[in-house]
Enzyme design. Structure first.
Site, PDB file in Angstrom:
ATOM      1  N   LYS A  11     -65.408 111.212 -29.541  1.00 42.87           N
ATOM      2  CA  LYS A  11     -66.122 110.548 -28.442  1.00 42.87           C
ATOM      3  C   LYS A  11     -66.860 109.285 -28.909  1.00 42.87           C
ATOM      4  O   LYS A  11     -67.065 109.085 -30.105  1.00 42.87           O
ATOM      5  CB  LYS A  11     -67.079 111.559 -27.806  1.00 42.87           C
ATOM      6  CG  LYS A  11     -66.340 112.761 -27.201  1.00 42.87           C
ATOM      7  CD  LYS A  11     -67.304 113.662 -26.449  1.00 42.87           C
ATOM      8  CE  LYS A  11     -66.566 114.811 -25.799  1.00 42.87           C
ATOM      9  NZ  LYS A  11     -67.481 115.630 -24.961  1.00 42.87           N
ATOM     10  N   TYR A  51     -62.270 113.898 -16.252  1.00 37.89           N
ATOM     11  CA  TYR A  51     -63.265 114.973 -16.141  1.00 37.89           C
ATOM     12  C   TYR A  51     -63.472 115.416 -14.688  1.00 37.89           C
ATOM     13  O   TYR A  51     -64.524 115.978 -14.366  1.00 37.89           O
ATOM     14  CB  TYR A  51     -64.588 114.524 -16.755  1.00 37.89           C
ATOM     15  CG  TYR A  51     -64.616 114.624 -18.273  1.00 37.89           C
ATOM     16  CD1 TYR A  51     -64.601 115.870 -18.911  1.00 37.89           C
ATOM     17  CD2 TYR A  51     -64.674 113.495 -19.078  1.00 37.89           C
ATOM     18  CE1 TYR A  51     -64.639 115.978 -20.291  1.00 37.89           C
ATOM     19  CE2 TYR A  51     -64.705 113.598 -20.470  1.00 37.89           C
ATOM     20  CZ  TYR A  51     -64.687 114.839 -21.069  1.00 37.89           C
ATOM     21  OH  TYR A  51     -64.725 114.947 -22.440  1.00 37.89           O
ATOM     22  N   ASN A 114     -71.583 115.014 -27.744  1.00 34.28           N
ATOM     23  CA  ASN A 114     -71.264 116.120 -28.657  1.00 34.28           C
ATOM     24  C   ASN A 114     -70.032 115.855 -29.526  1.00 34.28           C
ATOM     25  O   ASN A 114     -69.357 116.786 -29.938  1.00 34.28           O
ATOM     26  CB  ASN A 114     -71.173 117.440 -27.880  1.00 34.28           C
ATOM     27  CG  ASN A 114     -70.055 117.443 -26.862  1.00 34.28           C
ATOM     28  OD1 ASN A 114     -69.355 116.449 -26.703  1.00 34.28           O
ATOM     29  ND2 ASN A 114     -69.879 118.557 -26.175  1.00 34.28           N
ATOM     30  N   HIS A 117     -64.153 116.380 -28.042  1.00 34.62           N
ATOM     31  CA  HIS A 117     -63.675 117.218 -26.938  1.00 34.62           C
ATOM     32  C   HIS A 117     -62.577 118.121 -27.477  1.00 34.62           C
ATOM     33  O   HIS A 117     -61.825 117.730 -28.360  1.00 34.62           O
ATOM     34  CB  HIS A 117     -63.096 116.324 -25.832  1.00 34.62           C
ATOM     35  CG  HIS A 117     -62.321 117.077 -24.795  1.00 34.62           C
ATOM     36  ND1 HIS A 117     -62.940 117.754 -23.775  1.00 34.62           N
ATOM     37  CD2 HIS A 117     -60.986 117.295 -24.647  1.00 34.62           C
ATOM     38  CE1 HIS A 117     -62.009 118.345 -23.020  1.00 34.62           C
ATOM     39  NE2 HIS A 117     -60.816 118.071 -23.537  1.00 34.62           N
ATOM     40  N   GLU A 128     -54.021 117.311 -20.412  1.00 34.45           N
ATOM     41  CA  GLU A 128     -54.855 116.283 -21.044  1.00 34.45           C
ATOM     42  C   GLU A 128     -54.032 115.432 -22.023  1.00 34.45           C
ATOM     43  O   GLU A 128     -54.192 114.211 -22.077  1.00 34.45           O
ATOM     44  CB  GLU A 128     -56.037 116.951 -21.750  1.00 34.45           C
ATOM     45  CG  GLU A 128     -57.018 117.572 -20.759  1.00 34.45           C
ATOM     46  CD  GLU A 128     -58.068 118.452 -21.408  1.00 34.45           C
ATOM     47  OE1 GLU A 128     -58.880 119.033 -20.666  1.00 34.45           O
ATOM     48  OE2 GLU A 128     -58.085 118.567 -22.658  1.00 34.45           O
TER      49      GLU A 128
HETATM   50  P1  CMP Z   1     -66.403 118.521 -23.363  1.00 36.93           P
HETATM   51  O1  CMP Z   1     -65.963 119.652 -24.236  1.00 36.93           O
HETATM   52  O2  CMP Z   1     -65.725 117.233 -23.533  1.00 36.93           O
HETATM   53  O3  CMP Z   1     -66.292 118.966 -21.828  1.00 36.93           O
HETATM   54  C1  CMP Z   1     -67.212 118.620 -20.836  1.00 36.93           C
HETATM   55  C2  CMP Z   1     -68.306 117.737 -21.347  1.00 36.93           C
HETATM   56  O4  CMP Z   1     -69.429 117.618 -20.489  1.00 36.93           O
HETATM   57  C3  CMP Z   1     -68.898 118.349 -22.603  1.00 36.93           C
HETATM   58  O5  CMP Z   1     -67.988 118.278 -23.657  1.00 36.93           O
HETATM   59  C4  CMP Z   1     -70.183 117.542 -22.755  1.00 36.93           C
HETATM   60  O6  CMP Z   1     -69.961 116.256 -23.329  1.00 36.93           O
HETATM   61  C5  CMP Z   1     -70.575 117.355 -21.299  1.00 36.93           C
HETATM   62  N1  CMP Z   1     -71.635 118.299 -20.915  1.00 36.93           N
HETATM   63  C6  CMP Z   1     -71.534 119.633 -20.814  1.00 36.93           C
HETATM   64  N2  CMP Z   1     -72.717 120.170 -20.433  1.00 36.93           N
HETATM   65  C7  CMP Z   1     -73.574 119.133 -20.295  1.00 36.93           C
HETATM   66  C8  CMP Z   1     -74.931 119.023 -19.905  1.00 36.93           C
HETATM   67  N3  CMP Z   1     -75.646 120.107 -19.592  1.00 36.93           N
HETATM   68  N4  CMP Z   1     -75.473 117.802 -19.851  1.00 36.93           N
HETATM   69  C9  CMP Z   1     -74.754 116.695 -20.150  1.00 36.93           C
HETATM   70  N5  CMP Z   1     -73.447 116.736 -20.518  1.00 36.93           N
HETATM   71  C10 CMP Z   1     -72.876 117.931 -20.594  1.00 36.93           C
END
Ligand code: CMP
Length: 139
Positions: A11, A51, A114, A117, A128
């Site tokens: 990311k 998303y 984070n 993905h 995806e």
């Molecule tokens: P990802 O695994 O890419 O799938 C959905 C994404 O939404 C997740 O990683 C995070 O980057 C984001 N996400 C999930 N929960 C939250 C949250 N509570 N607040 C902000 N972003 C979130």
């Protein structure tokens, strides 16, 4: 024997911080074969479509803005039990809950930013992966 496939993105914040090489190294060192790899950037429209499953969540707008905020690496990975094993390697969504030795424990900034993905099912991995790569780009 060919394994199962999963899809990942490194990311924007992890790319900007210069962690992409180390993350790819961890992925390969853990037995994942990189079938496809692309350095690219999502437009807000593309991030929103990718998303769309989270459209009703309160964090959707923030997620879309963030994922379009800079370049990413997108990749299809192959390994036996790829989806489950990759989710173990990346760790919990919130790095505060991620186990030692996981990619998110080492590189993620927060639950939103984070670092990586990982697809949550074989079906979504195929959808995806196809979003980013044609059949000719999967080796
Ligand atoms: P990802 O695994 O890419 O799938 C959905 C994404 O939404 C997740 O990683 C995070 O980057 C984001 N996400 C999930 N929960 C939250 C949250 N509570 N607040 C902000 N972003 C979130």
């Amino acid at each position: 024997m060919a394994g199962n496939r999963t899809f990942t993105m490194i990311k924007p914040e992890a790319v900007a911080a210069g962690h992409a090489g180390k993350i790819l190294d961890m992925i390969m060192a853990n037995g994942f074969r990189v079938i496809s790899l692309k350095y690219t950037r999502l437009s807000p429209q593309e991030a929103g479509a990718f998303y769309a499953v989270h459209k009703e969540r309160p964090f959707y707008g923030e997620l879309v803005d963030y994922m379009a905020s800079g370049p990413i690496y997108a990749a299809i990975l192959e390994k036996a039990n790829a989806v489950e094993d990759f989710r173990k390697l990346i760790g919990a969504t919130d790095p505060a809950n991620a186990e030692d030795g996981t990619i998110r424990k080492r590189f993620a900034e927060s639950k939103a930013k984070n670092a990586v993905h990982g697809s949550d099912s074989d079906e979504n991995a195929a959808i995806e992966g196809a979003y980013f790569f044609t059949g000719r780009e999967q080796h």
